[in-house]
Design an enzyme around this catalytic site. Structure first.
Site, PDB file in Angstrom:
ATOM      1  NE  ARG A 167      59.110  53.712  -0.374  1.00  0.00           N
ATOM      2  CZ  ARG A 167      58.270  54.739  -0.278  1.00  0.00           C
ATOM      3  NH1 ARG A 167      56.975  54.539  -0.468  1.00  0.00           N
ATOM      4  NH2 ARG A 167      58.691  55.957  -0.005  1.00  0.00           N
TER       5      ARG A 167
ATOM      6  CE  LYS B 286      66.366  62.373  -2.446  1.00  0.00           C
ATOM      7  NZ  LYS B 286      66.463  61.345  -1.417  1.00  0.00           N
TER       8      LYS B 286
ATOM      9  CD  GLU C  81      58.039  60.950  -4.728  1.00  0.00           C
ATOM     10  OE1 GLU C  81      58.681  61.897  -4.248  1.00  0.00           O
ATOM     11  OE2 GLU C  81      57.355  60.176  -4.047  1.00  0.00           O
TER      12      GLU C  81
ATOM     13  CD  GLU D 298      67.473  68.747  -6.856  1.00  0.00           C
ATOM     14  OE1 GLU D 298      66.535  69.310  -6.252  1.00  0.00           O
ATOM     15  OE2 GLU D 298      67.413  67.585  -7.253  1.00  0.00           O
TER      16      GLU D 298
ATOM     17  CG  ASN E 255      59.776  56.985  -3.490  1.00  0.00           C
ATOM     18  OD1 ASN E 255      60.866  57.013  -2.933  1.00  0.00           O
ATOM     19  ND2 ASN E 255      58.939  58.006  -3.467  1.00  0.00           N
TER      20      ASN E 255
ATOM     21  CD  GLU F 239      62.671  60.756  -3.633  1.00  0.00           C
ATOM     22  OE1 GLU F 239      63.789  60.376  -3.248  1.00  0.00           O
ATOM     23  OE2 GLU F 239      61.771  61.117  -2.867  1.00  0.00           O
TER      24      GLU F 239
END
Length: 667
Positions: free
Chosen positions: A302, A125, A284, A209, A300, A298
């Site tokens: 996949r 991340k 995302e 964050e 993903n 982040e």
């Protein structure tokens, strides 16, 4: 000859390195494209639907995921033994493991997914946020630095301003995540987050964050190919979550301004281009409720669980596109040719006790869907066993319609008509979520569940009473029922009041939600039930066409157990005549000396035998449940009367494990 056989990276045979519904889903598309399919399975999955769906299947190890679906050597050995040209990882397991991608490359087997470098770049991340910031993708204000000393992190938290969010850099799913509202809470929260991250991911690094109190969780589907083409397929809203795990997903995202929608899509494409992304992936974002400013969360690398809603609004088969890209072929459509049509919503059906804090459930399914008017991507079928070795998600129910309101209605109606019998699921809970005004009016944030179910979820009392009454009616009057077809002719149980007066029978019911007493009444004007002081009209069983209050009733007798579902609420019940038994309402293992399983789990150690003396607080047994070790101790001093389990046994929640006869207290 198939276009895949003559592609730059020929694919004739595809091995699916996964299980459950995603393995079935991938196999379905691959076979439709003319590819030979190969499934892999653990000992626990030898008879699973994904094994039966493939052209060939290979055992890769014991039930433990570490020894099977996470065993890179075993999967590559299966690919070599079957002559697989490519491996599709599905989601979860090895799908975002850069080492697995490199191992496939080294073995000369095509990995159906992005490059190892892209997986590695987005796997951290911290690194992902740095790349995003460098390419103009907005990120939540925070700290993503290498200096992980407690002093530096505390100082950065003060700079960001409380409340702040501590997040594990190397993983997701809510593990290693803590919200901190005051400076004096930071040190202990940091220690806990780092310890959890180290345990879960082998890496205790964290990032900080700004804490966004009422966020929406939004994401953009992207697909890139090896020819420099990268497109988006619009966005999804995944705000309804439980412990950072998605529950409901929809596309396109509702209640977005055109500017916010464009900002999401542009940011996603910018990041994908920055890392030369190929295959399907999801970028995302998080956005404060009412805001139009999305922040990168982040990526993903996949296929996502929720990909069907994107397929439904675009008409694109994302698995097919993944295979096209992996074969070295260009994407079939350019950005201008991709259009969104209507609205789609998906819910995740899981083997969980929503009424018990979503504890996992185990058991055997005796009947499973499908239902007309709703897409059901499932990894279970009649006879499927559900254990504790893998994720509890079983299937996904997806509905499309021209408008969002119609999609909500269609999905709700589909859940009401979907038979899933034999093991507890969250089906009724999901239908209740769809009915909440916050969801119906597209106001959901990640606070949806705690705000709409502040005391947790439980079945609506009248709905539960109705399903219990129907189960009792099926026990009494269904095939092989507990009494004669006509209660006026029954010789036991019924109290016959007269030629024109109804006959009545008192029953005890014990089911997944507890116990109840009820009365069935049948006379010249029909049948009814008295439950909890309320009289409910009954429609009597009539085979496959049994309908009550306009909705189908699904019922099945399995030995002494009645499985029944109506309007999305299902239960497995034991029913008996009250005059013939003390009570089926007796809670399993009730009594001060009984030890029962707090959750479904695996018994790992039994420390006592019948006849042993135990002191109050002495360890009696240990079990593993939900990845934790639970020690069960004696409630009082006494003598072990019976042991009902052994090390290695898998037990369901509430199962009686050990009985202890307490010592008699002296006067």
């Amino acid at each position: 000859m198939s276009r895949f056989a003559t592609a730059p990276n020929p694919i004739r045979s595809l091995l699916v390195a996964n299980r459950g519904e995603i393995a079935v889903r991938v196999i379905r598309t691959a076979r439709a494209l003319g590819l030979r399919t190969i499934a892999v399975y653990s000992d626990a999955d030898a008879g699973a639907p994904h094994v039966r769906a493939a052209d060939e299947a290979v055992r890769i190890g014991p039930a433990s995921a570490a020894e099977s679906y996470l065993n890179i050597d075993a999967i590559l050995a299966a690919a070599r033994a079957t002559g697989a040209d490519a491996i599709h990882p599905g989601y979860g397991f090895l799908s975002e493991n850069a080492g697995f991608v490199r191992a496939c490359d080294a073995a000369g087997i095509t990995f159906v997914g992005p490059s190892a470098d892209a997986v590695a770049a987005m796997g951290s991340k911290i690194a992902a946020k740095r790349i995003a910031a460098e390419h103009g993708v907005p990120t939540v204000p925070g700290y993503h630095g290498d200096d992980q000393s407690p002093e530096t992190l505390a100082r950065e938290a003060e700079r960001i301003g409380y409340p702040v969010l501590i997040k594990a850099s190397a993983g997701g799913g809510g593990r290693g995540m803590r919200a901190v509202h005051k400076a004096e809470e930071f040190s202990s929260a940091l220690s806990a987050a780092q310890a959890e991250a180290t345990s879960a991911f082998g890496d205790g690094s964290v990032l900080l964050e700004r804490f966004i109190g009422r966020p929406r969780h939004l994401e953009v589907q992207v697909v890139g190919d090896a020819h420099g083409n990268i497109v988006h397929l619009f966005e999804r809203d995944c705000s309804v979550q439980r412990n950072n795990q998605k529950v409901i997903e929809e596309a396109p995202a509702p209640n977005l301004t055109p500017a916010a929608r464009e900002a999401l899509q542009d940011a996603a494409l910018r990041l994908a281009r920055a890392i030369g992304y190929t295959s399907a992936g999801t970028v995302e974002f998080i956005m404060e409720e009412g805001s139009a400013e999305p922040f990168f969360l982040e990526m993903n690398t996949r296929l996502q669980v929720e990909h069907p809603v994107t397929e439904e609004i675009t008409g694109v088969d994302l698995v097919e596109w993944q295979l096209i890209v992996a074969a070295g072929l260009p994407l079939p459509l350019a950005q201008a040719q991709i259009h969104a049509r209507g609205h789609a919503i998906e819910v995740r059906l899981a083997a969980e006790r929503a009424d018990q804090g979503f504890a996992p459930a185990i058991g055997r399914f005796v009947r499973v869907g499908p239902v007309e008017g709703m897409r059901l991507d499932t990894g279970i079928a009649d006879g499927s066993e559900v254990g504790l070795h893998y994720d509890s998600m079983l299937a996904k129910a997806i509905a499309w319609a021209p408008s969002r309101a119609e999609a909500v209605a269609r999905l709700s109606a589909g859940l009401a008509r979907l038979p899933v019998l034999g093991t507890p699921t969250n089906q009724a809970f999901l239908k209740d979520c769809l009915a909440r005004p916050d969801f119906a009016q597209a106001r959901a944030t990640t606070r949806f569940l705690p705000e709409n179910f502040p005391e947790g979820w439980a079945p609506e009392p009248r709905a539960l009473a109705r399903v219990r009454a129907l189960a009792a009616a099926f026990w009494m009057w269904g095939p092989g029922g507990g009494a004669a077809a006509t209660p006026l002719h029954a010789r036991t149980g019924f109290r016959v009041m007269g030629a024109r007066r109804p006959a009545r029978v008192e029953l005890d019911v014990s089911d997944d939600y507890g116990t109840a007493k009820l009365a069935l009444i049948r006379g010249p004007e029909g049948a009814s039930a008295e439950v909890e002081g309320e009289t409910l009209p009954l429609t009597l069983p009539s085979g496959e066409g049994w309908v009550h209050e306009g909705l189908p009733v699904f019922s099945l007798r399995d030995g002494d157990t009645v499985h029944l579902a109506h309007d999305a609420l299902a239960l497995s019940a034991q029913v008996g005549l009250a005059i013939e038994i003390d009570s089926l309402a007796k809670v399993e293992g009730a009594g001060s000396g009984a030890l029962t399983a707090p959750l479904p789990g695996l018994v790992t150690q039994v420390a006592v035998r019948p006849g042993d003396r135990v002191a109050q607080g002495a360890t009696v047994l240990q079990m593993e449940a939900m990845k934790l070790v639970h020690t069960l101790a004696a409630h009082a001093a006494g003598t072990v009367a019976a042991v009902h389990c052994a090390a290695g046994d898998t037990v369901r929640a509430g199962a009686l494990l050990v009985e202890i006869t307490p010592d008699e207290e002296e006067d």
